[in-house]
Design a protein around this motif. Structure first.
Motif, PDB file in Angstrom:
ATOM      1  N   ASP A  54       0.725  -1.230  -0.119  1.00  0.00           N
ATOM      2  CA  ASP A  54       0.083  -0.039  -0.166  1.00  0.00           C
ATOM      3  C   ASP A  54       0.970   1.132  -0.110  1.00  0.00           C
ATOM      4  OD1 ASP A  54      -1.986   1.907   0.277  1.00  0.00           O
ATOM      5  OD2 ASP A  54      -2.697   1.027   2.144  1.00  0.00           O
ATOM      6  N   TYR A  86      -5.882  -5.109   6.770  1.00  0.00           N
ATOM      7  CA  TYR A  86      -6.019  -5.242   5.495  1.00  0.00           C
ATOM      8  C   TYR A  86      -6.691  -6.432   4.959  1.00  0.00           C
ATOM      9  CZ  TYR A  86      -3.075  -1.017   4.646  1.00  0.00           C
ATOM     10  OH  TYR A  86      -2.382   0.152   4.634  1.00  0.00           O
ATOM     11  N   ARG A  87      -7.216  -6.960   5.989  1.00  0.00           N
ATOM     12  CA  ARG A  87      -7.865  -8.402   5.728  1.00  0.00           C
ATOM     13  C   ARG A  87      -9.301  -8.044   5.120  1.00  0.00           C
ATOM     14  NH1 ARG A  87      -5.590 -11.677  10.722  1.00  0.00           N
ATOM     15  NH2 ARG A  87      -3.599 -11.577   9.818  1.00  0.00           N
ATOM     16  N   GLY A  88      -9.757  -8.797   4.356  1.00  0.00           N
ATOM     17  CA  GLY A  88     -11.258  -8.784   3.765  1.00  0.00           C
ATOM     18  C   GLY A  88     -11.331  -7.979   2.559  1.00  0.00           C
ATOM     19  N   GLN A  89     -10.114  -7.807   1.886  1.00  0.00           N
ATOM     20  CA  GLN A  89      -9.924  -7.151   0.852  1.00  0.00           C
ATOM     21  C   GLN A  89      -9.746  -7.918  -0.668  1.00  0.00           C
ATOM     22  OE1 GLN A  89      -7.796  -3.073   0.936  1.00  0.00           O
ATOM     23  NE2 GLN A  89      -8.089  -3.449   3.143  1.00  0.00           N
ATOM     24  N   LEU A  91      -6.549  -9.661  -0.744  1.00  0.00           N
ATOM     25  CA  LEU A  91      -5.207  -9.567  -0.803  1.00  0.00           C
ATOM     26  C   LEU A  91      -4.824 -11.077  -0.784  1.00  0.00           C
ATOM     27  CD1 LEU A  91      -4.386  -6.407   0.997  1.00  0.00           C
ATOM     28  CD2 LEU A  91      -4.954  -6.621  -1.261  1.00  0.00           C
ATOM     29  N   LYS A  94      -5.090 -12.488  -4.091  1.00  0.00           N
ATOM     30  CA  LYS A  94      -4.260 -12.103  -5.169  1.00  0.00           C
ATOM     31  C   LYS A  94      -2.778 -12.481  -4.706  1.00  0.00           C
ATOM     32  CE  LYS A  94      -7.051  -8.052  -5.937  1.00  0.00           C
ATOM     33  NZ  LYS A  94      -7.508  -6.600  -5.733  1.00  0.00           N
TER      34      LYS A  94
END
Length: 143
Positions: A54, A86-89, A91, A94
């Motif tokens: 990020d 940042y969890r739940g996006q 990542l 990805k």
């Protein structure tokens, strides 16, 4: 904007960011992250440290170790973790798909990983991207 890319260089900031991720991954014990260890990983010709960044800050990672055997190339995945902030996006997915793509590009025949039973969300992710749970025993020798 968050980018998924291999880490190519490390600084003291990178060390602190990866250490924080390792602490989230290994809640039960101390971590051994150091700038020298990260640089050793980055210098290994058959290892890829994929990161979620990020604006340059490492907020997720996964490591791919490619191993040539007498019959084929296999690879082992280690240290898959995304910062709790940042969890739940998506990542983690990805990161895993980027490692899978990198493995395919390098002629890897199969990927292997281990995961503690308590990491149910991680195990669901691994199955989502195509891993199958195997009936096997894992052995370890600490040197």
């Amino acid at each position: 904007m968050i980018s998924i890319l291999p880490l190519t260089a490390a600084t003291e900031n990178t060390e602190a960011e990866i250490d924080a991720l390792a602490r989230e991954l290994h809640l039960e014990g101390p971590t051994t992250v150091s700038l020298e260890r990260i640089q050793e990983v980055l210098a290994a010709p058959n290892t890829i440290l994929m990161t979620a960044q990020d604006d340059g800050k490492v907020v997720g990672m996964a490591t791919l170790h490619i191993l040539p055997t007498t019959e084929k190339r296999i690879a082992h995945v280690d240290d898959v973790v995304v910062s709790s902030a940042y969890r739940g996006q998506g990542l983690g997915e990805k990161l895993m798909r980027a490692l899978i793509d990198a493995a395919r590009e390098r002629g890897v025949a199969s990927l292997h990983l281990t995961s503690r039973p308590a990491r149910a969300a991680a195990q669901a992710l691994y199955m989502k991207v195509g891993f199958k749970k195997r009936e096997t025993d894992v052995f370890k020798l600490v040197l």
